[in-house]
Motif scaffolding. Structure first.
Motif, mmCIF file in Angstrom:
data_model
loop_
_atom_site.group_PDB
_atom_site.id
_atom_site.type_symbol
_atom_site.label_atom_id
_atom_site.label_comp_id
_atom_site.label_asym_id
_atom_site.label_seq_id
_atom_site.Cartn_x
_atom_site.Cartn_y
_atom_site.Cartn_z
ATOM 1 N N TRP A 1 2.348 1.708 -3.375
ATOM 2 C CA TRP A 1 1.358 2.063 -4.317
ATOM 3 C C TRP A 1 1.031 3.442 -4.025
ATOM 4 O O TRP A 1 0.843 4.171 -5.134
ATOM 5 C CB TRP A 1 -0.183 1.223 -3.747
ATOM 6 C CG TRP A 1 -0.979 1.714 -4.928
ATOM 7 C CD1 TRP A 1 -1.286 1.492 -6.388
ATOM 8 C CD2 TRP A 1 -2.224 2.597 -4.580
ATOM 9 N NE1 TRP A 1 -2.216 2.171 -6.724
ATOM 10 C CE2 TRP A 1 -2.836 2.926 -5.686
ATOM 11 C CE3 TRP A 1 -2.355 3.352 -3.687
ATOM 12 C CZ2 TRP A 1 -3.978 4.000 -5.992
ATOM 13 C CZ3 TRP A 1 -3.355 4.392 -3.737
ATOM 14 C CH2 TRP A 1 -4.290 4.426 -4.773
ATOM 15 N N GLN B 1 1.112 -0.998 0.085
ATOM 16 C CA GLN B 1 0.112 -0.082 0.156
ATOM 17 C C GLN B 1 0.791 1.367 0.081
ATOM 18 O O GLN B 1 0.552 2.331 -0.702
ATOM 19 C CB GLN B 1 -0.990 0.154 1.020
ATOM 20 C CG GLN B 1 -1.971 1.026 1.321
ATOM 21 C CD GLN B 1 -2.765 1.117 0.239
ATOM 22 O OE1 GLN B 1 -3.129 0.128 -0.726
ATOM 23 N NE2 GLN B 1 -3.588 2.319 -0.348
ATOM 24 N N ARG C 1 -7.096 0.305 -7.626
ATOM 25 C CA ARG C 1 -6.174 -0.240 -6.433
ATOM 26 C C ARG C 1 -7.413 -1.031 -5.538
ATOM 27 O O ARG C 1 -7.083 -2.212 -4.920
ATOM 28 C CB ARG C 1 -5.539 0.753 -5.537
ATOM 29 C CG ARG C 1 -5.024 0.235 -4.477
ATOM 30 C CD ARG C 1 -3.936 -0.465 -4.697
ATOM 31 N NE ARG C 1 -3.128 -0.910 -3.398
ATOM 32 C CZ ARG C 1 -2.606 -2.076 -3.100
ATOM 33 N NH1 ARG C 1 -2.248 -2.970 -4.058
ATOM 34 N NH2 ARG C 1 -1.963 -2.586 -1.890
#
Length: 135
Positions: free
Chosen positions: A73, A70, A109
């Motif tokens: 990302w 995460q 996502r």
């Protein structure tokens, strides 16, 4: 220059339609609307991440991997959408294009979180409904 901005705004209409900002009358209002849309998409993403963490609460290495992915990302989204913003840096549409990128990437996502962590290989129903991706 105003004509070019208007043409670009018209060309971006399909991008805005998926974000339901059709009532906005100018670039400023579209930007506000899209900022709200991004905030909503980020709340949805956090909800799906929380559910993924809850599923793997007893597996610390999976939780750490989810967190690391995460964070990576988030950096990637910032870099990618900054590049889109930079492409349009000479126009007033730059913020809209950057927001559109962030919204789309956040939707993707969220879907990836759902697919990777909240679904099962068999016919067991997923832990949360499949998130929608605006076209």
């Amino acid at each position: 220059m105003k004509i070019v901005g208007f043409v670009l705004l018209c060309l971006s209409a399909p991008l805005l339609a998926g974000n339901d900002c059709s009532e906005a009358d100018n670039t400023y209002e579209i930007g506000l609307c899209m900022s709200e849309q991004l905030e909503q998409k980020e709340v949805e993403l956090q909800h799906y991440l929380a559910e993924a963490r809850a599923r793997y609460v007893d597996n610390e290495s999976v939780i750490e991997s989810i967190e690391k992915a995460q964070q990576s990302w988030l950096v990637y989204r910032l870099d990618q959408c900054s590049s889109i913003y930079n492409i349009w840096s000479d126009g007033t549409i730059r913020s809209i294009m950057g927001l559109s990128c962030s919204i789309r990437m956040t939707q993707l996502r969220t879907h990836q979180i759902w697919h990777s962590y909240l679904t099962y290989m068999d016919r067991t129903p997923p832990l949360l409904p499949e998130p929608q991706i605006d076209e």
